[in-house]
Design a protein around this motif. Structure first.
Motif, PDB file in Angstrom:
ATOM      1  N   SER A   1      10.406  17.730   9.161  1.00 49.64           N
ATOM      2  CA  SER A   1      11.043  17.629   7.852  1.00 49.64           C
ATOM      3  C   SER A   1      10.059  17.025   6.858  1.00 49.64           C
ATOM      4  CB  SER A   1      12.301  16.764   7.926  1.00 49.64           C
ATOM      5  OG  SER A   1      11.959  15.460   8.323  1.00 49.64           O
ATOM      6  N   CYS A   2      10.312  17.229   5.626  1.00 44.12           N
ATOM      7  CA  CYS A   2       9.428  16.711   4.584  1.00 44.12           C
ATOM      8  C   CYS A   2       9.698  15.224   4.376  1.00 44.12           C
ATOM      9  CB  CYS A   2       9.652  17.472   3.281  1.00 44.12           C
ATOM     10  SG  CYS A   2       8.463  17.057   2.009  1.00 44.12           S
ATOM     11  N   TRP A   3       8.660  14.430   4.379  1.00 39.81           N
ATOM     12  CA  TRP A   3       8.756  12.983   4.206  1.00 39.81           C
ATOM     13  C   TRP A   3       8.412  12.630   2.764  1.00 39.81           C
ATOM     14  CZ3 TRP A   3       5.026   9.434   2.785  1.00 39.81           C
ATOM     15  CH2 TRP A   3       5.368   8.088   2.964  1.00 39.81           C
ATOM     16  N   LYS A   4       9.148  11.678   2.200  1.00 38.71           N
ATOM     17  CA  LYS A   4       8.896  11.306   0.814  1.00 38.71           C
ATOM     18  C   LYS A   4       9.135   9.815   0.633  1.00 38.71           C
ATOM     19  CE  LYS A   4      10.525  12.386  -3.752  1.00 38.71           C
ATOM     20  NZ  LYS A   4      10.024  12.631  -4.852  1.00 38.71           N
ATOM     21  N   LEU A   5       8.191   9.147   0.012  1.00 37.08           N
ATOM     22  CA  LEU A   5       8.361   7.743  -0.330  1.00 37.08           C
ATOM     23  C   LEU A   5       9.268   7.687  -1.558  1.00 37.08           C
ATOM     24  CD1 LEU A   5       6.087   4.950   0.147  1.00 37.08           C
ATOM     25  CD2 LEU A   5       6.737   5.228  -2.223  1.00 37.08           C
ATOM     26  N   THR A   6      10.362   6.954  -1.473  1.00 36.70           N
ATOM     27  CA  THR A   6      11.352   6.961  -2.551  1.00 36.70           C
ATOM     28  C   THR A   6      11.447   5.662  -3.332  1.00 36.70           C
ATOM     29  OG1 THR A   6      13.077   6.369  -0.970  1.00 36.70           O
ATOM     30  CG2 THR A   6      12.786   8.714  -1.436  1.00 36.70           C
ATOM     31  N   HIS A   7      10.924   4.564  -2.783  1.00 37.71           N
ATOM     32  CA  HIS A   7      11.010   3.278  -3.461  1.00 37.71           C
ATOM     33  C   HIS A   7       9.709   2.503  -3.282  1.00 37.71           C
ATOM     34  CE1 HIS A   7      15.358   3.636  -4.035  1.00 37.71           C
ATOM     35  NE2 HIS A   7      15.402   4.076  -2.794  1.00 37.71           N
ATOM     36  N   ILE A   8       9.267   1.882  -4.346  1.00 35.04           N
ATOM     37  CA  ILE A   8       8.164   0.929  -4.275  1.00 35.04           C
ATOM     38  C   ILE A   8       8.701  -0.380  -4.827  1.00 35.04           C
ATOM     39  CG2 ILE A   8       5.871   0.290  -5.099  1.00 35.04           C
ATOM     40  CD1 ILE A   8       5.257   3.273  -5.392  1.00 35.04           C
ATOM     41  N   VAL A   9       8.661  -1.415  -4.009  1.00 32.53           N
ATOM     42  CA  VAL A   9       9.131  -2.739  -4.418  1.00 32.53           C
ATOM     43  C   VAL A   9       7.925  -3.663  -4.371  1.00 32.53           C
ATOM     44  CG1 VAL A   9      10.738  -4.619  -3.943  1.00 32.53           C
ATOM     45  CG2 VAL A   9      11.397  -2.252  -3.432  1.00 32.53           C
ATOM     46  N   SER A  10       7.727  -4.421  -5.439  1.00 35.66           N
ATOM     47  CA  SER A  10       6.540  -5.259  -5.543  1.00 35.66           C
ATOM     48  C   SER A  10       6.879  -6.664  -6.019  1.00 35.66           C
ATOM     49  CB  SER A  10       5.551  -4.627  -6.533  1.00 35.66           C
ATOM     50  OG  SER A  10       4.423  -5.447  -6.717  1.00 35.66           O
ATOM     51  N   SER A  11       6.099  -7.592  -5.548  1.00 35.70           N
ATOM     52  CA  SER A  11       6.096  -8.935  -6.124  1.00 35.70           C
ATOM     53  C   SER A  11       5.631  -8.802  -7.579  1.00 35.70           C
ATOM     54  CB  SER A  11       5.107  -9.801  -5.333  1.00 35.70           C
ATOM     55  OG  SER A  11       4.759 -10.951  -6.054  1.00 35.70           O
ATOM     56  N   PRO A  12       6.035  -9.700  -8.460  1.00 38.00           N
ATOM     57  CA  PRO A  12       5.631  -9.602  -9.861  1.00 38.00           C
ATOM     58  C   PRO A  12       4.198 -10.045 -10.152  1.00 38.00           C
ATOM     59  CG  PRO A  12       7.207 -11.381  -9.563  1.00 38.00           C
ATOM     60  CD  PRO A  12       7.053 -10.718  -8.243  1.00 38.00           C
ATOM     61  N   TYR A  13       3.492 -10.580  -9.176  1.00 40.13           N
ATOM     62  CA  TYR A  13       2.106 -10.959  -9.447  1.00 40.13           C
ATOM     63  C   TYR A  13       1.290  -9.720  -9.816  1.00 40.13           C
ATOM     64  CZ  TYR A  13       2.854 -15.709  -7.810  1.00 40.13           C
ATOM     65  OH  TYR A  13       3.303 -16.995  -7.678  1.00 40.13           O
ATOM     66  N   ILE A  14       0.392  -9.872 -10.755  1.00 41.61           N
ATOM     67  CA  ILE A  14      -0.355  -8.746 -11.313  1.00 41.61           C
ATOM     68  C   ILE A  14      -1.138  -7.993 -10.240  1.00 41.61           C
ATOM     69  CG2 ILE A  14      -2.439  -9.995 -12.025  1.00 41.61           C
ATOM     70  CD1 ILE A  14      -0.631  -7.474 -14.224  1.00 41.61           C
ATOM     71  N   ARG A  15      -1.713  -8.689  -9.278  1.00 41.88           N
ATOM     72  CA  ARG A  15      -2.472  -8.019  -8.214  1.00 41.88           C
ATOM     73  C   ARG A  15      -1.561  -7.121  -7.375  1.00 41.88           C
ATOM     74  NH1 ARG A  15      -2.005 -13.410  -7.507  1.00 41.88           N
ATOM     75  NH2 ARG A  15      -0.938 -14.180  -5.645  1.00 41.88           N
ATOM     76  N   CYS A  16      -0.317  -7.535  -7.205  1.00 42.03           N
ATOM     77  CA  CYS A  16       0.650  -6.736  -6.447  1.00 42.03           C
ATOM     78  C   CYS A  16       1.091  -5.524  -7.258  1.00 42.03           C
ATOM     79  CB  CYS A  16       1.854  -7.590  -6.072  1.00 42.03           C
ATOM     80  SG  CYS A  16       1.416  -9.062  -5.130  1.00 42.03           S
TER      81      CYS A  16
END
Length: 177
Positions: A76-91
């Motif tokens: 089946s086709c795989w898809k990244l649906t969410h990116i969650v990040s810390s608010p630090y600029i490097r993240c």
């Protein structure tokens, strides 16, 4: 030696069959340039941006996710649906590279997974300020732990417990199980 690329790449290879991918940000500028804050447009000493090698690592991570998304996974086709990040600029910079490569996924900023030290509250930017430089940020995302609810922590264990709890809640809220 830049271990960020090696760590990111290895982590993805090992977890390719999983639903959730975790990665750290690329290399921080303050580890490579002790005078970085003098060349910066802000005075947030606890919020360094990515170093040149960190940017390369983030771009390689993005290319890896793009390749993975283009491959079939168990028929089946795989898809990244969410990116969650810390608010630090490097993240955010690391997450932004992935979001740009994938093209149709936004970045959800979650203070609840940010590093909090013992002496002062974290000096990261608010979502509106981040959005001005990173248009792929989802300004409608409601964080599990808003910035004002972060408390000072006195051990890595306390930070790890908080982050794990927040990550589970984010995953549940994203319809991922």
């Amino acid at each position: 030696m830049n271990t960020s690329y090696e760590t990111n790449s290895t982590m993805i290879e090992r977890t390719k069959s999983k639903d959730v991918f975790l990665t750290r940000h690329g290399a921080r500028i303050d580890y490579e340039d002790p005078q970085w804050l003098q060349h910066c447009s802000h005075n947030r000493s606890d919020d360094p941006h990515l170093s040149p090698s960190g940017i390369i690592a983030a771009q390689e991570l993005a290319r890896k996710f793009k390749r993975m998304q283009n491959e079939d996974r168990e028929g089946s086709c795989w898809k990244l649906t969410h990116i969650v990040s810390s608010p630090y600029i490097r993240c955010i910079e690391t997450a932004n590279e992935v979001a740009l490569a994938l093209g149709d996924v936004s970045i959800k900023v979650e203070p609840g997974i940010a590093e909090v030290n013992t002496s002062r509250h974290p000096g990261f930017l608010d979502v509106a300020d981040l959005k001005s430089s990173f248009p792929l940020i989802d300004e409608h995302y409601e964080p599990v732990v808003p910035r004002e609810e972060l408390v000072l922590e006195y051990s890595d264990g306390a930070a790890a417990k908080r982050s794990a709890k927040v990550a589970r809640r984010v995953r549940e809220g994203a319809g991922c199980g």
